[in-house]
Write a protein that holds these residues in place. Sequence first.
Motif, mmCIF file in Angstrom:
data_model
loop_
_atom_site.group_PDB
_atom_site.id
_atom_site.type_symbol
_atom_site.label_atom_id
_atom_site.label_comp_id
_atom_site.label_asym_id
_atom_site.label_seq_id
_atom_site.Cartn_x
_atom_site.Cartn_y
_atom_site.Cartn_z
ATOM 1 N N UNK A 1 0.853 -1.144 0.012
ATOM 2 C CA UNK A 1 -0.188 -0.146 -0.022
ATOM 3 C C UNK A 1 0.920 1.248 -0.050
ATOM 4 N N UNK A 2 0.260 2.412 -0.473
ATOM 5 C CA UNK A 2 1.269 3.837 -0.579
ATOM 6 C C UNK A 2 1.558 3.994 1.005
ATOM 7 N N UNK A 3 0.863 3.777 1.901
ATOM 8 C CA UNK A 3 1.407 4.337 3.174
ATOM 9 C C UNK A 3 2.461 3.507 3.810
ATOM 10 N N UNK A 4 2.511 2.248 3.165
ATOM 11 C CA UNK A 4 3.533 1.305 3.511
ATOM 12 C C UNK A 4 4.826 1.804 2.989
ATOM 13 N N UNK A 5 4.508 2.087 1.490
ATOM 14 C CA UNK A 5 5.874 2.674 0.910
ATOM 15 C C UNK A 5 6.228 3.888 1.663
ATOM 16 N N UNK A 6 5.395 4.901 2.195
ATOM 17 C CA UNK A 6 5.896 6.048 2.711
ATOM 18 C C UNK A 6 6.545 5.564 4.151
ATOM 19 N N UNK A 7 6.064 4.664 4.853
ATOM 20 C CA UNK A 7 6.805 4.044 5.915
ATOM 21 C C UNK A 7 8.213 3.597 5.813
ATOM 22 N N UNK A 8 8.423 2.971 4.605
ATOM 23 C CA UNK A 8 9.733 2.479 4.323
ATOM 24 C C UNK A 8 10.507 3.375 3.755
ATOM 25 N N UNK A 9 10.018 4.649 3.332
ATOM 26 C CA UNK A 9 10.993 5.576 2.827
ATOM 27 C C UNK A 9 11.449 6.521 4.204
ATOM 28 N N UNK A 10 10.648 6.515 5.163
ATOM 29 C CA UNK A 10 10.961 7.171 6.548
ATOM 30 C C UNK A 10 12.063 6.150 7.249
ATOM 31 N N UNK A 11 11.803 5.090 6.799
ATOM 32 C CA UNK A 11 12.960 4.072 7.687
ATOM 33 C C UNK A 11 14.326 4.091 7.076
ATOM 34 N N UNK A 12 14.445 4.268 5.564
ATOM 35 C CA UNK A 12 15.547 4.251 4.899
ATOM 36 C C UNK A 12 16.204 5.901 5.136
ATOM 37 N N UNK A 13 15.553 6.896 5.359
ATOM 38 C CA UNK A 13 15.777 8.063 5.643
ATOM 39 C C UNK A 13 16.487 8.220 6.810
ATOM 40 N N UNK A 14 16.425 7.264 7.723
ATOM 41 C CA UNK A 14 16.940 7.417 9.138
ATOM 42 C C UNK A 14 17.979 6.210 9.532
ATOM 43 N N UNK B 1 18.630 -0.536 -3.394
ATOM 44 C CA UNK B 1 19.794 -1.392 -3.265
ATOM 45 C C UNK B 1 20.808 -0.839 -2.426
ATOM 46 N N UNK B 2 21.227 0.367 -2.585
ATOM 47 C CA UNK B 2 22.256 0.802 -1.659
ATOM 48 C C UNK B 2 21.962 0.663 -0.373
ATOM 49 N N UNK B 3 20.646 0.993 0.141
ATOM 50 C CA UNK B 3 20.298 0.733 1.529
ATOM 51 C C UNK B 3 20.668 -0.707 1.864
ATOM 52 N N UNK B 4 19.998 -1.681 1.082
ATOM 53 C CA UNK B 4 20.155 -3.208 1.390
ATOM 54 C C UNK B 4 21.324 -3.682 1.545
ATOM 55 N N UNK B 5 22.405 -3.009 0.508
ATOM 56 C CA UNK B 5 23.703 -3.573 0.607
ATOM 57 C C UNK B 5 24.292 -3.041 1.986
ATOM 58 N N UNK B 6 24.155 -1.780 2.502
ATOM 59 C CA UNK B 6 24.522 -1.331 3.779
ATOM 60 C C UNK B 6 23.987 -2.300 4.885
ATOM 61 N N UNK B 7 22.671 -2.478 4.851
ATOM 62 C CA UNK B 7 22.171 -3.206 5.764
ATOM 63 C C UNK B 7 22.632 -4.582 6.044
ATOM 64 N N UNK B 8 22.814 -5.296 4.803
ATOM 65 C CA UNK B 8 23.451 -6.766 4.829
ATOM 66 C C UNK B 8 24.663 -6.823 5.272
#
Length: 383
Positions: A162-175, A227-234
């Motif tokens: 859902x769009x609100x979940x995408x927004x939640x992910x954007x907030x997560x990656x931004x921090x 993908x950059x965020x996932x590389x950092x997370x992994x």
Amino acid sequence: MRSFYLCLSVMGLSVLALSCISTRTALAASHPATNTPASRATTQTWDKTAAARYLDSRQIWWQDWPHAQKDHGTVCVSCHTQVPYALARPALRGPLGETKISDPERAMLDSVIKRVNLGNEAETFYSDAVHGPGKTKEARNAEAVNNALILVSYDARSGHLQPVTRKAFEAMWSTQEQTGDTAGAWIWQNFHFSPWEAPESEYYGAAMAAVAVGIAPDGYRDDPKIQGNLTLLRGYLRREAPSQPLLNRIALLWASSKLSGLMTGPEREALAKELESKQHPEGGWSLTDLGQGTWKRRDDTPFDLRSDGYATGIIVLALEENGLGKIPEAHKGLAWILANQDKAEGLWPAWSVNKKRAPESDAGKFMSDAATGFSVLALENSH
């Protein structure tokens, strides 16, 4: 958006990645089930209605508790009560014949959605002004991960992000931290209250972020933007794993069943053997044993060494999700869960590792909230 959440279908938390199948087959083969009574399927049953009643009652209490209430009519997103509730309560809908989302779930989701849409306009649960320097950032980071995990757990059941979940992910990656020793992680709230508000909580939070991405539908994990965020997370999760307490490595094991590149087959095998060494004779595990000496109770009271529903539930769930649900350790753990529900209250017991609390008190039930959520997940995932 509201109509979507009212019409959620009943599915599993996620479909396992095909790339994990060969690893799981090898692990299961190296842990053959025995024909002893402890490893056989148990005939015991558990009270699903009582479990749902307990989870709902605790969510209602949390929603009404003045200390948990925040601005704009929202409440704190808690690691011990709301997150396990959001993960586990929908799993009971089908077995109980429910046709719609429960009212406590609706209230929880309304609060989370409102806070995601408010963004930084929403006040954090902890602030610099009241709790000290850095607490606003820590609280916002933890909430960003929890919000994304809660919302995507519902989207995984519907099969659409859902769009609100995408927004939640954007907030997560931004921090997410981008540089330095903590690159790939989220600076987490730390009040030296284990396991969710302590120094080791940073790693646990990152593992939960990996779970969130791994269960996201619509191929979200393949989005070029992240993908950059996932590389950092992994990189962070793999780099820091050897120094983590056992509980965090169990969280990593769970996350590795959802997102590739977190653990190798031999690493899973070694962890499974370590878990076998920590299992109690009756089949359960104790959260105390998963801290590996990193925890100390504030009131200097002795730790409760009994098996508990949180440790046993998350371990059995992680084993199941990695294709190890049929090994003797998982069978014994599942049997312990089946045998240890308090059917009068509907909960599974667990105890604080920070101080001695009255188990009948509301704060004393925080660990039982998590224990009940993860025990339900382990049981429902075992079918």
